[in-house]
Design a protein around this motif. Structure first.
Motif, PDB file in Angstrom:
ATOM      1  N   LYS A 103       3.893  -5.910  -1.764  1.00  9.44           N
ATOM      2  CA  LYS A 103       2.808  -5.901  -0.786  1.00  9.44           C
ATOM      3  C   LYS A 103       3.167  -4.995   0.400  1.00  9.44           C
ATOM      4  O   LYS A 103       2.929  -5.332   1.551  1.00  9.44           O
ATOM      5  CB  LYS A 103       2.505  -7.313  -0.301  1.00  9.44           C
ATOM      6  N   VAL A 105       3.122  -1.950   3.090  1.00  6.97           N
ATOM      7  CA  VAL A 105       2.119  -1.214   3.863  1.00  6.97           C
ATOM      8  C   VAL A 105       2.836  -0.038   4.512  1.00  6.97           C
ATOM      9  O   VAL A 105       4.069  -0.014   4.628  1.00  6.97           O
ATOM     10  CB  VAL A 105       1.451  -2.087   4.948  1.00  6.97           C
ATOM     11  N   TRP A 107       3.326   1.717   7.930  1.00  7.99           N
ATOM     12  CA  TRP A 107       3.089   1.487   9.354  1.00  7.99           C
ATOM     13  C   TRP A 107       2.779   2.788  10.079  1.00  7.99           C
ATOM     14  O   TRP A 107       1.830   2.864  10.858  1.00  7.99           O
ATOM     15  CB  TRP A 107       4.301   0.798   9.989  1.00  7.99           C
ATOM     16  N   GLN A 117      -7.580   3.824   5.145  1.00  7.54           N
ATOM     17  CA  GLN A 117      -6.694   2.850   5.779  1.00  7.54           C
ATOM     18  C   GLN A 117      -6.595   1.566   4.974  1.00  7.54           C
ATOM     19  O   GLN A 117      -5.537   0.935   4.920  1.00  7.54           O
ATOM     20  CB  GLN A 117      -7.178   2.524   7.198  1.00  7.54           C
ATOM     21  N   CYS A 120      -6.774  -3.975   6.726  1.00  4.42           N
ATOM     22  CA  CYS A 120      -5.640  -4.398   7.556  1.00  4.42           C
ATOM     23  C   CYS A 120      -6.025  -5.568   8.468  1.00  4.42           C
ATOM     24  O   CYS A 120      -5.424  -5.769   9.536  1.00  4.42           O
ATOM     25  CB  CYS A 120      -5.133  -3.220   8.399  1.00  4.42           C
ATOM     26  N   PHE A 123      -3.574  -8.228  10.084  1.00  8.94           N
ATOM     27  CA  PHE A 123      -2.612  -7.835  11.107  1.00  8.94           C
ATOM     28  C   PHE A 123      -3.235  -7.962  12.492  1.00  8.94           C
ATOM     29  O   PHE A 123      -4.364  -7.527  12.713  1.00  8.94           O
ATOM     30  CB  PHE A 123      -2.137  -6.401  10.874  1.00  8.94           C
ATOM     31  N   PRO A 128      -1.278  -1.260  10.864  1.00 14.42           N
ATOM     32  CA  PRO A 128      -0.603  -0.245  10.065  1.00 14.42           C
ATOM     33  C   PRO A 128      -1.479   0.987   9.842  1.00 14.42           C
ATOM     34  O   PRO A 128      -2.705   0.939   9.968  1.00 14.42           O
ATOM     35  CB  PRO A 128      -0.312  -0.962   8.750  1.00 14.42           C
ATOM     36  N   CYS A 130      -1.801   2.377   6.859  1.00 15.42           N
ATOM     37  CA  CYS A 130      -2.504   2.166   5.591  1.00 15.42           C
ATOM     38  C   CYS A 130      -2.062   0.855   4.968  1.00 15.42           C
ATOM     39  O   CYS A 130      -0.861   0.562   4.878  1.00 15.42           O
ATOM     40  CB  CYS A 130      -2.226   3.320   4.630  1.00 15.42           C
ATOM     41  N   CYS A 131      -3.033   0.049   4.528  1.00 19.05           N
ATOM     42  CA  CYS A 131      -2.759  -1.237   3.894  1.00 19.05           C
ATOM     43  C   CYS A 131      -3.157  -1.266   2.418  1.00 19.05           C
ATOM     44  O   CYS A 131      -3.116  -2.322   1.780  1.00 19.05           O
ATOM     45  CB  CYS A 131      -3.496  -2.354   4.633  1.00 19.05           C
TER      46      CYS A 131
END
Length: 459
Positions: A103, A105, A107, A117, A120, A123, A128, A130-131
């Protein structure tokens, strides 16, 4: 991500292939050493295997270096090395993708960016870069702020062929287990450049990369390194060729054109005549996102035509004119390259208007050369129209043991444009020498009469 130019380690294992090439000229007659399993392998996987006898070890290698550990992840430098001799990646550039094993990501990122992206929402506070579980990464354009740059980045995704411009065969990014026991290698790497054709293997852990500091006085080492190798297949890129070749000569008035529908005729209904009023519309030359071509109507329907003209014959030299014509109204070819295979290219004396570099895949055979445009002069092949062509001439010294104009010897065996092999005309249609060019055989009866008269004269 960082794309660097370095020696291709696969070139160290070419001895057996080289010997085969010397004995059999493998590009014409494959060495008959296949067993049943090998035949089955070729039958099952030949559509995806990208073996090019003129560039047998050509590939794009993606190197992933873990530079440091963080509290909940790591910082990595990802480098793409284009080890293909004459196949680059043109605008709109490369696209790199993969699937995270867990999992993870991203940052932060410098030198490139992801196209999406992703979600996210879980969060809070810092978000981040890109998730997505399957991020897609593209290069940044030139001129981005310095704090967003990374070494060898920001070229718009354009990569030169290794032989054409080693420094331009490179581009780069920085990405973010907490240790080598918890980190998992990404899977399912994909590379588009800018269309299909590349197949990437699995990531493999390799010895850690050693770096030199900026003052080149101290060596540092990556904490972990893995490589991904991507190879190109013209068959996967397109079921039809993307270029064709035509021939002409000073000793014959006829011209051997490209074969009809050499590049397929699927675009025949949407082609535009060279005198059409539609060509004056605004935006007609704007590329489409899917790279759909807008071709000039021709019988061959190819975006590119290469014309090889045998121009002049001297006592010790002969001269050839080469012209490349672009029939695609939506495509400019930046940093184009042309590769030709001909036995007399080992004696090239001078090339006018193009840069030239011999390609020697095997030490004792030098019959292949690469032509490319001179920087800031003709390294850009414009879209179809009055300016959509580049041309040059080459002067070659004759190899007196093999040189001849008979049987189409003066024409190339293979031609590649931007790394894709072009469709050649059938050999029986090549311009032929007129009958007067051949030495007329002396009849046996005439020879016998001459000998008889000689004997009478002696007596």
């Amino acid at each position: 991500m960082e794309f660097k130019n370095q020696a291709n380690p696969a070139q160290e294992n070419l001895q057996e292939t080289k010997e085969c090439y010397q004995r059999w000229r493998c590009y014409l007659v494959p060495e008959l050493k296949f067993n049943l399993l090998a035949v089955l392998y070729v039958m099952m996987f030949s559509h995806a295997v990208a073996y090019d006898p003129l560039d047998p070890t050509g590939n794009i290698t993606i190197k992933w270096d873990v530079m440091s550990w963080t509290a909940d992840g790591y910082v990595a430098a990802v480098t793409m090395n284009n080890f293909q001799m004459y196949r680059g990646i043109m605008s709109p550039g490369w696209t790199l993708g993969w699937n995270w094993a867990k999992k993870e990501v991203i940052w932060t990122m410098v030198g490139s960016q992801t196209t999406e992206q992703g979600d996210c929402s879980k969060f809070k506070g810092s978000v981040p870069h890109c998730c997505k579980r399957n991020p897609t990464v593209v290069d940044l354009l030139p001129g981005v702020p310095y704090n967003q740059q990374f070494s060898n980045c920001c070229k718009g995704g354009v990569l030169s062929g290794w032989a054409q411009d080693p420094s331009g065969s490179v581009s780069a990014v920085g990405v973010a287990g907490t240790s080598n026991k918890t980190v998992k290698l990404p899977k399912n790497f994909t590379l588009l450049g800018p269309g299909p054709g590349y197949t990437c293997g699995p990531a493999k852990i390799v010895p850690s990369t050693v770096f030199l500091t900026t003052d080149r006085r101290r060596k540092t080492q990556a904490l972990m390194t893995w490589n991904v190798t991507c190879t190109y297949s013209q068959f996967l890129a397109s079921k039809n060729p993307s270029c064709c070749v035509s021939f002409s000569s000073f000793y014959n008035d006829s011209i051997t054109p490209c074969p009809s529908c050499a590049c397929g005729c699927q675009n025949k209904k949407n082609c535009i005549r060279s005198d059409s009023k539609l060509l004056h519309r605004a935006g007609i030359n704007t590329p489409k996102k899917d790279n759909t071509p807008l071709l000039q109507c021709t019988h061959h329907m190819c975006p590119i035509r290469v014309h090889w003209h045998v121009k002049l014959n001297y006592k010790d030299y002969w001269r050839v004119k080469v012209a490349i014509t672009n029939f695609n109204y939506r495509m400019n070819y930046t940093q184009w390259s042309l590769v030709a295979q001909h036995p007399n290219l080992n004696n090239v004396t001078q090339v006018f208007s193009f840069d030239y570099k011999p390609l020697v895949p095997y030490e004792s055979i030098n019959d292949t050369g690469m032509f490319y445009g001179m920087k800031y002069y003709n390294d850009l092949l414009m879209e179809a129209g009055p300016q959509g062509n580049v041309q040059s001439e080459l002067l070659m010294q004759k190899n007196k043991d093999t040189f001849t104009f008979k049987n189409g010897w003066a024409f190339p065996r293979k031609v590649y444009f931007n790394g894709d092999e072009c469709k050649l005309p059938p050999p029986d249609t090549y311009p032929f020498l007129p009958n007067s060019a051949y030495a007329k055989p002396v009849a046996i009866s005439t020879l016998a009469a001459s000998l008889f008269l000689l004997v009478l004269a002696i007596w």
